[in-house]
Design a protein around this motif. Structure first.
Motif, mmCIF file in Angstrom:
data_model
loop_
_atom_site.group_PDB
_atom_site.id
_atom_site.type_symbol
_atom_site.label_atom_id
_atom_site.label_comp_id
_atom_site.label_asym_id
_atom_site.label_seq_id
_atom_site.Cartn_x
_atom_site.Cartn_y
_atom_site.Cartn_z
ATOM 1 N N ALA A 96 0.895 -1.584 -0.036
ATOM 2 C CA ALA A 96 -0.206 0.090 0.310
ATOM 3 C C ALA A 96 1.036 1.407 0.055
ATOM 4 C CB ALA A 96 -1.179 -0.012 0.901
ATOM 5 N N ALA A 97 0.427 1.933 -0.333
ATOM 6 C CA ALA A 97 1.192 3.241 -0.503
ATOM 7 C C ALA A 97 0.012 5.151 0.026
ATOM 8 C CB ALA A 97 1.259 3.985 -2.401
ATOM 9 N N THR A 98 -0.192 5.390 1.392
ATOM 10 C CA THR A 98 -1.142 5.866 2.019
ATOM 11 C C THR A 98 -0.726 7.462 1.311
ATOM 12 O OG1 THR A 98 -1.783 4.214 2.770
ATOM 13 C CG2 THR A 98 -2.678 5.950 3.317
ATOM 14 N N PRO A 99 -1.278 8.087 0.721
ATOM 15 C CA PRO A 99 -1.169 9.459 1.156
ATOM 16 C C PRO A 99 -1.886 9.829 1.983
ATOM 17 C CG PRO A 99 -3.116 9.452 -0.460
ATOM 18 C CD PRO A 99 -2.405 7.786 -0.154
ATOM 19 N N PHE A 100 -1.209 10.732 2.952
ATOM 20 C CA PHE A 100 -1.307 11.008 4.647
ATOM 21 C C PHE A 100 -1.501 12.440 4.958
ATOM 22 C CE2 PHE A 100 3.351 9.699 5.617
ATOM 23 C CZ PHE A 100 3.456 10.684 6.432
ATOM 24 N N GLN A 101 -0.603 13.558 4.802
ATOM 25 C CA GLN A 101 -0.252 14.831 4.513
ATOM 26 C C GLN A 101 -0.140 15.294 3.138
ATOM 27 O OE1 GLN A 101 3.298 15.903 6.523
ATOM 28 N NE2 GLN A 101 1.967 16.826 8.098
ATOM 29 N N GLY A 102 -0.752 16.928 3.396
ATOM 30 C CA GLY A 102 -0.149 17.849 1.952
ATOM 31 C C GLY A 102 0.352 18.677 3.009
ATOM 32 N N SER A 103 0.837 19.803 2.029
ATOM 33 C CA SER A 103 1.754 20.965 2.958
ATOM 34 C C SER A 103 2.459 21.438 0.833
ATOM 35 C CB SER A 103 2.926 20.453 2.829
ATOM 36 O OG SER A 103 3.858 19.917 2.084
ATOM 37 N N ARG A 104 1.875 22.835 1.936
ATOM 38 C CA ARG A 104 2.820 23.519 0.588
ATOM 39 C C ARG A 104 2.932 25.203 1.055
ATOM 40 N NH1 ARG A 104 -2.445 27.786 -1.376
ATOM 41 N NH2 ARG A 104 -2.730 25.913 -3.084
ATOM 42 N N LEU A 105 4.356 24.748 0.290
ATOM 43 C CA LEU A 105 5.820 25.416 -0.056
ATOM 44 C C LEU A 105 5.240 27.327 -0.471
ATOM 45 C CD1 LEU A 105 8.532 25.701 0.083
ATOM 46 C CD2 LEU A 105 8.408 25.394 -2.724
ATOM 47 N N TYR A 106 5.701 27.888 0.293
ATOM 48 C CA TYR A 106 5.309 29.256 0.267
ATOM 49 C C TYR A 106 7.198 29.879 0.063
ATOM 50 C CZ TYR A 106 0.807 29.265 2.013
ATOM 51 O OH TYR A 106 -0.737 28.593 2.076
ATOM 52 N N GLU A 107 7.109 31.112 -0.239
ATOM 53 C CA GLU A 107 7.981 31.756 -0.274
ATOM 54 C C GLU A 107 7.729 33.177 -0.681
ATOM 55 O OE1 GLU A 107 12.079 33.337 -3.049
ATOM 56 O OE2 GLU A 107 9.923 32.407 -4.478
ATOM 57 N N LEU A 108 8.681 34.247 1.093
ATOM 58 C CA LEU A 108 8.193 35.142 0.721
ATOM 59 C C LEU A 108 7.853 35.622 -0.071
ATOM 60 C CD1 LEU A 108 7.459 37.635 3.454
ATOM 61 C CD2 LEU A 108 10.395 37.898 3.552
ATOM 62 N N SER A 109 7.113 36.772 0.147
ATOM 63 C CA SER A 109 7.444 38.141 -1.134
ATOM 64 C C SER A 109 7.106 39.687 -0.830
ATOM 65 C CB SER A 109 5.280 37.788 -2.366
ATOM 66 O OG SER A 109 5.663 39.008 -3.319
ATOM 67 N N GLN A 110 6.573 39.856 -0.613
ATOM 68 C CA GLN A 110 6.929 41.259 0.544
ATOM 69 C C GLN A 110 6.526 41.278 1.968
ATOM 70 O OE1 GLN A 110 5.129 44.161 -2.125
ATOM 71 N NE2 GLN A 110 5.470 45.938 -0.844
ATOM 72 N N ILE A 111 7.541 41.445 2.840
ATOM 73 C CA ILE A 111 7.214 41.337 3.915
ATOM 74 C C ILE A 111 5.892 42.653 4.811
ATOM 75 C CG2 ILE A 111 8.731 43.370 4.750
ATOM 76 C CD1 ILE A 111 7.951 39.895 6.654
ATOM 77 N N GLY A 112 4.699 42.124 5.214
ATOM 78 C CA GLY A 112 4.033 42.821 6.330
ATOM 79 C C GLY A 112 3.621 43.514 6.545
ATOM 80 N N GLU A 113 2.755 43.742 7.575
ATOM 81 C CA GLU A 113 2.779 44.395 8.333
ATOM 82 C C GLU A 113 3.270 44.054 10.113
ATOM 83 O OE1 GLU A 113 0.225 47.811 11.089
ATOM 84 O OE2 GLU A 113 -0.990 46.713 9.471
ATOM 85 N N ALA A 114 3.859 44.386 11.346
ATOM 86 C CA ALA A 114 4.374 43.032 12.028
ATOM 87 C C ALA A 114 3.131 43.092 13.089
ATOM 88 C CB ALA A 114 4.940 44.001 12.356
ATOM 89 N N PRO A 115 2.750 41.848 12.950
ATOM 90 C CA PRO A 115 1.800 41.894 14.092
ATOM 91 C C PRO A 115 1.967 42.464 15.616
ATOM 92 C CG PRO A 115 2.719 40.137 13.262
ATOM 93 C CD PRO A 115 3.440 40.956 12.912
ATOM 94 N N ALA A 116 0.490 43.184 16.258
ATOM 95 C CA ALA A 116 0.704 43.952 17.268
ATOM 96 C C ALA A 116 0.440 42.678 18.660
ATOM 97 C CB ALA A 116 -0.844 45.039 17.141
ATOM 98 N N VAL A 117 1.998 42.106 18.769
ATOM 99 C CA VAL A 117 2.437 41.448 19.801
ATOM 100 C C VAL A 117 3.851 42.492 20.713
ATOM 101 C CG1 VAL A 117 2.995 39.050 20.436
ATOM 102 C CG2 VAL A 117 1.256 39.855 18.538
ATOM 103 N N GLU A 118 3.176 41.796 22.284
ATOM 104 C CA GLU A 118 4.302 42.966 23.317
ATOM 105 C C GLU A 118 5.081 41.598 22.645
ATOM 106 O OE1 GLU A 118 5.028 43.408 27.696
ATOM 107 O OE2 GLU A 118 3.630 42.956 27.273
ATOM 108 N N GLY A 119 6.573 42.029 22.464
ATOM 109 C CA GLY A 119 7.918 41.576 22.847
ATOM 110 C C GLY A 119 8.950 41.780 21.479
ATOM 111 N N SER A 120 10.192 40.463 21.496
ATOM 112 C CA SER A 120 10.772 40.843 20.470
ATOM 113 C C SER A 120 11.649 39.243 20.114
ATOM 114 C CB SER A 120 12.020 42.306 20.884
ATOM 115 O OG SER A 120 12.715 41.764 22.085
ATOM 116 N N LEU A 121 12.348 39.668 18.863
ATOM 117 C CA LEU A 121 13.080 38.431 18.748
ATOM 118 C C LEU A 121 14.652 38.608 18.943
ATOM 119 C CD1 LEU A 121 12.645 36.055 16.270
ATOM 120 C CD2 LEU A 121 14.486 37.476 15.255
ATOM 121 N N ARG A 122 14.338 36.864 19.667
ATOM 122 C CA ARG A 122 16.290 36.898 19.889
ATOM 123 C C ARG A 122 16.827 35.342 19.828
ATOM 124 N NH1 ARG A 122 17.082 33.881 24.585
ATOM 125 N NH2 ARG A 122 14.977 33.686 26.342
ATOM 126 N N GLN A 123 18.315 35.027 20.161
ATOM 127 C CA GLN A 123 18.250 33.830 19.871
ATOM 128 C C GLN A 123 18.142 32.710 20.715
ATOM 129 O OE1 GLN A 123 22.697 34.549 18.179
ATOM 130 N NE2 GLN A 123 22.124 33.208 15.980
#
Length: 275
Positions: A118-145
């Motif tokens: 048997a070959a059973t499909p079990f997950q579909g996914s979609r590949l996305y590429e960043l086209s143009q960065i949108g507006e930043a979500p209004a969420v408190e905090g910041s990015l860090r490593q």
């Protein structure tokens, strides 16, 4: 023209033989390219097949780690069929296949026909590429490593992420240690509290794949993952990289969030499980 299938256990040889083919489509081929580069650097075992027409490579299929399903580049039906023929003839027992939807379906159908499994499909996914960065979500905090002090938390979250996406959870600690050492683990932080994580994979041909986006259940629904991915995508884009990511087509929330951030669909992929 007849398709020949060439097998190797040397990722460096595959990159040298198929490098031109893979570099022509760095977004569509990123998953295969990044795994090959990682195996060259780290020495982990793998199996690799190339479909050759004349002197040209027209498809690549890889399996690494050896317990994981194989991953294949897009290729035409004759190449996908030849791949399945060669791997079944070699009696390699693949647990499954992942690739662009039409290519994976062609391979899985031929595999099932030849192996009588048997070959059973079990997950579909979609590949996305960043086209143009949108507006930043209004969420408190910041990015860090993430740093060494978050190692235990990152291992815990990575295990949970792997469960959520139904992927094998092999060598999690090793992967987390590599991400930390390479500065690839990122957190959305609020006053010292880690709220969400994302991984930026090693750039290959100026393409960076974001993965491992995870927020613990008790912190979901508040925009932390969107804020984390938005900030990381902007940082990478500003540095000159093309940003891509995969989403689960069974999760409409993540697909809509990434569109708002500025990602646009490139292609669809399917996973098959082989009996």
């Amino acid at each position: 023209m007849e398709i020949k299938v060439l097998f190797s256990e040397d990722p460096g040889f595959v990159l040298s033989r198929a490098g031109v083919f893979l570099s022509l489509q760095p977004v569509l081929h990123n998953l295969v390219l990044s795994i090959l580069h990682a195996r060259v650097a780290e020495g982990d075992p793998g199996r690799y097949w190339m479909a050759i027409r004349g002197e040209d490579t027209v498809g690549v299929l890889i399996q690494s780690p050896l317990t994981f399903p194989a991953t294949m580049t897009p290729m035409d039906p004759s190449a996908a069929t030849a791949m399945a023929d060669a791997i079944v003839e070699a009696r390699v027992a693949l647990p499954g296949i992942h690739g662009e939807a039409a290519t994976a379906a062609m391979f899985a159908g031929r595999w099932s026909e030849l192996s009588k499994a048997a070959a059973t499909p079990f997950q579909g996914s979609r590949l996305y590429e960043l086209s143009q960065i949108g507006e930043a979500p209004a969420v408190e905090g910041s990015l860090r490593q993430a740093g060494p002090k978050e190692r235990s938390l990152m291992i815990l979250w990575t295990h949970a992420f792997q469960r959520d996406v139904a992927e094998p959870a092999d060598d999690i600690e090793l992967h987390v240690d590599r991400y930390l050492a390479d500065g690839q683990l990122w957190l959305w932080d609020r006053s010292g509290e880690a709220l969400s994580m994302a991984v930026s994979r090693e750039p290959v041909h100026d393409v960076v794949r974001l993965s491992g986006v995870y927020t613990p259940p008790e912190k979901r629904g508040q925009g932390y993952a969107a804020a984390c991915v938005h900030a990381l995508s902007k940082q990478l884009s500003d540095a000159g990289y093309r940003c891509i990511l995969y989403t689960d087509l069974g999760n409409p929330t993540s697909n809509s969030i990434y569109r708002r951030i500025g990602y646009r669909a490139v292609s669809e992929a399917l996973r098959y499980r082989f009996g």
